[in-house]
Design an enzyme around this catalytic site. Structure first.
Site, PDB file in Angstrom:
ATOM      1  N   CYS A 182     -16.504  -4.920   1.046  1.00 34.09           N
ATOM      2  CA  CYS A 182     -17.449  -4.673   2.189  1.00 34.09           C
ATOM      3  C   CYS A 182     -17.162  -3.265   2.885  1.00 34.09           C
ATOM      4  O   CYS A 182     -15.861  -2.864   3.306  1.00 34.09           O
ATOM      5  CB  CYS A 182     -17.564  -5.722   3.144  1.00 34.09           C
ATOM      6  SG  CYS A 182     -18.715  -5.587   4.419  1.00 34.09           S
ATOM      7  N   THR A 192      13.528   4.012  10.955  1.00 35.19           N
ATOM      8  CA  THR A 192      14.413   2.697  11.397  1.00 35.19           C
ATOM      9  C   THR A 192      13.842   1.499  10.547  1.00 35.19           C
ATOM     10  O   THR A 192      12.725   1.439  10.823  1.00 35.19           O
ATOM     11  CB  THR A 192      14.507   2.666  12.819  1.00 35.19           C
ATOM     12  OG1 THR A 192      15.074   4.196  13.348  1.00 35.19           O
ATOM     13  CG2 THR A 192      15.326   1.496  13.221  1.00 35.19           C
ATOM     14  N   SER A 201       4.891  -7.272  -1.912  1.00 31.57           N
ATOM     15  CA  SER A 201       4.256  -7.514  -0.668  1.00 31.57           C
ATOM     16  C   SER A 201       4.484  -8.661   0.015  1.00 31.57           C
ATOM     17  O   SER A 201       4.509  -9.712  -0.736  1.00 31.57           O
ATOM     18  CB  SER A 201       2.607  -7.313  -0.589  1.00 31.57           C
ATOM     19  OG  SER A 201       2.205  -7.356   0.660  1.00 31.57           O
ATOM     20  N   THR A 224       0.899  -1.179  -0.021  1.00 33.65           N
ATOM     21  CA  THR A 224      -0.023  -0.035   0.065  1.00 33.65           C
ATOM     22  C   THR A 224       0.895   1.401  -0.095  1.00 33.65           C
ATOM     23  O   THR A 224       0.605   2.280  -0.842  1.00 33.65           O
ATOM     24  CB  THR A 224      -0.880   0.029   1.342  1.00 33.65           C
ATOM     25  OG1 THR A 224      -1.850  -1.051   1.161  1.00 33.65           O
ATOM     26  CG2 THR A 224      -2.033   1.379   1.453  1.00 33.65           C
ATOM     27  N   ASN A 250      -5.602  -9.393  -8.248  1.00 32.85           N
ATOM     28  CA  ASN A 250      -5.962 -10.049  -6.801  1.00 32.85           C
ATOM     29  C   ASN A 250      -7.140 -10.867  -6.772  1.00 32.85           C
ATOM     30  O   ASN A 250      -7.136 -11.669  -6.251  1.00 32.85           O
ATOM     31  CB  ASN A 250      -5.837  -9.066  -5.877  1.00 32.85           C
ATOM     32  CG  ASN A 250      -6.589  -7.750  -6.246  1.00 32.85           C
ATOM     33  OD1 ASN A 250      -6.210  -7.239  -7.098  1.00 32.85           O
ATOM     34  ND2 ASN A 250      -7.451  -7.497  -5.173  1.00 32.85           N
ATOM     35  N   HIS A 271       3.649 -10.415   2.668  1.00 29.04           N
ATOM     36  CA  HIS A 271       2.677 -11.474   3.252  1.00 29.04           C
ATOM     37  C   HIS A 271       2.115 -12.251   1.951  1.00 29.04           C
ATOM     38  O   HIS A 271       1.342 -13.211   2.530  1.00 29.04           O
ATOM     39  CB  HIS A 271       1.850 -10.544   4.233  1.00 29.04           C
ATOM     40  CG  HIS A 271       0.911  -9.908   3.474  1.00 29.04           C
ATOM     41  ND1 HIS A 271      -0.749 -10.282   3.761  1.00 29.04           N
ATOM     42  CD2 HIS A 271       0.766  -8.615   3.247  1.00 29.04           C
ATOM     43  CE1 HIS A 271      -1.369  -9.164   3.101  1.00 29.04           C
ATOM     44  NE2 HIS A 271      -0.341  -8.253   2.770  1.00 29.04           N
TER      45      HIS A 271
END
Ligand code: PMP
Length: 375
Positions: free
Chosen positions: A319, A232, A194, A73, A146, A196
């Site tokens: 949603c 950091t 990304s 993002t 996606n 994940h």
């Protein structure tokens, strides 16, 4: 993922790989700040730099081109807010591309989408004239979607963009680890990733910025990431991302097994429910994604019923504020709102087994039977 559960929602977030977990746990004990010159600092810096090489290797980029961020993002937002005069985006981009692009103040042009889910890259040439006179412009075209897994004609887009003077940004979040990515060969300026979605931790990602491309920082302050992204570093997250990228690169050759499993799955779904529609089936797709619409049924109800049966999938519907609306992506593909509201997404990975697919199909069959009994 618990033994009694069947997790088929890899496009939302893939299960953490044991290698990523181990790398993160080890990195948590590196107490130094990667910017510090002492031994502890250098140790933390070494972890970040090793991960940078692993992520670069996954997408055939140079380590110097990897800028770690808090996720895709942030990477997409950064790429879209670089004072562009115009942004030409596909109609199926993720909200993290579309929203910052629309807020940026740049002229916003949407590429049309074919019923198969493929962006019409000819729009890039049409949009070029006013854009060129006004300053630098960018094309935003994702590598793969996606919701449907449809793979976009990115090389063609880059060719047209080059001829007409636009930069190109690609969101490669869903493509990474599933199809081979050649950042250098593609010739895009920026690409988002990304962690994940490839089995690393959530909350970390990267923007790959081509050496020589100028992009003012989105997050400024310290000189981290060679003055491109202050703050950091999330050392443990980055170490986990690196380990996941290494494993994803090793396993990319196994993706044809995933595709074969997905194909068998789709055949069984069509046998059990011949009225079902596999969305985007006519286009090139990722090996792991199925978007299936079941006319007359609500995706929300299907997802809840499957969840009660122990199977995790997601709805193609977004949603917001308690109101379920049909997916913008599926509407852009020309699906009727009714059909779009009946679409669910099933997404798998190398760890998915025949038993997982069987669990889904048993639940699907039961749901189908319930509907028949009620009718
Ligand atoms: N782009 C695409 C295509 C995605 O699927 C996602 C995650 N849903 C993102 C961007 C955002 O990634 P992150 O979760 O790292 O912010």
């Amino acid at each position: 993922v618990t033994a009694s559960r069947t997790y088929l929602d890899y496009n939302a977030s893939a299960p953490l790989l044991p290698e990523a977990r181990a790398a993160m746990v080890a990195a948590l004990d590196a107490c130094g700040n990667p910017s510090s010159v002492h031994g502890e600092g250098r140790r933390a810096r070494a972890l970040v730099d090793a991960a940078r090489e692993e992520v670069a290797a996954l997408v055939n980029a140079r380590p110097s081109e990897i800028v770690f961020t808090s996720g895709a993002t942030e990477a997409n937002t950064w790429a879209m807010t670089a004072a562009w005069s115009a942004i030409i985006a596909s109609g199926v981009e993720h909200d993290s591309v579309r929203e910052p692009a629309m807020r940026s103040g740049a002229r916003f042009v949407t590429m049309a989408t074919s019923p198969g889910g493929v962006a019409n890259v000819a729009t890039i040439a049409d949009a070029s004239q006013p854009a060129r006179s006004a300053g630098r412009s960018v094309v935003a075209l994702q590598m793969a979607n996606n919701e449907t897994g449809v793979v976009q004609p990115l090389s063609e887009a880059v060719t047209i963009a080059r001829e007409t003077g636009h930069a190109v940004h690609t969101d490669a979040v869903q493509a990474a680890g599933r199809i081979a990515i050649d950042f250098r060969g593609l010739g895009v300026e920026t690409m988002s990733l990304s962690s994940h979605k490839i089995g690393g931790p959530k909350g970390v990602g990267a923007l790959v910025v081509r050496d020589g491309a100028t992009l003012p920082p989105l997050v400024s302050g310290g000189g981290q990431e060679r003055y491109r992204r202050a703050g950091t570093e999330n050392v443990a997250g980055i170490a986990g991302f690196g380990a996941a990228a290494r494993v994803a690169a090793e396993r990319i050759g196994e993706m044809h097994h995933v595709a074969a499993l997905r194909d068998r799955f789709e055949r069984e779904v069509m046998r059990l429910t011949p009225e079902a529609v596999i969305v985007g089936a006519s286009a090139p797709r990722l090996p792991n994604t199925t978007c299936v619409a079941l006319p007359g049924r609500s995706a929300e109800t299907l997802v809840i019923k499957l969840d009660l049966a122990g199977v995790a999938v997601s709805a193609g519907a977004a949603c917001s504020s308690g109101k379920v609306s049909e997916s913008r992506v599926l509407i852009a593909m020309g699906l009727s709102p009714a059909l779009a509201k009946s679409a669910i997404r099933v997404s798998i990975g190398s760890a998915t087994t025949e038993q997982d697919i069987a669990a889904f199909l048993a639940a699907w069959k039961a749901i189908r039977g319930d509907a028949r009994a009620a009718a």
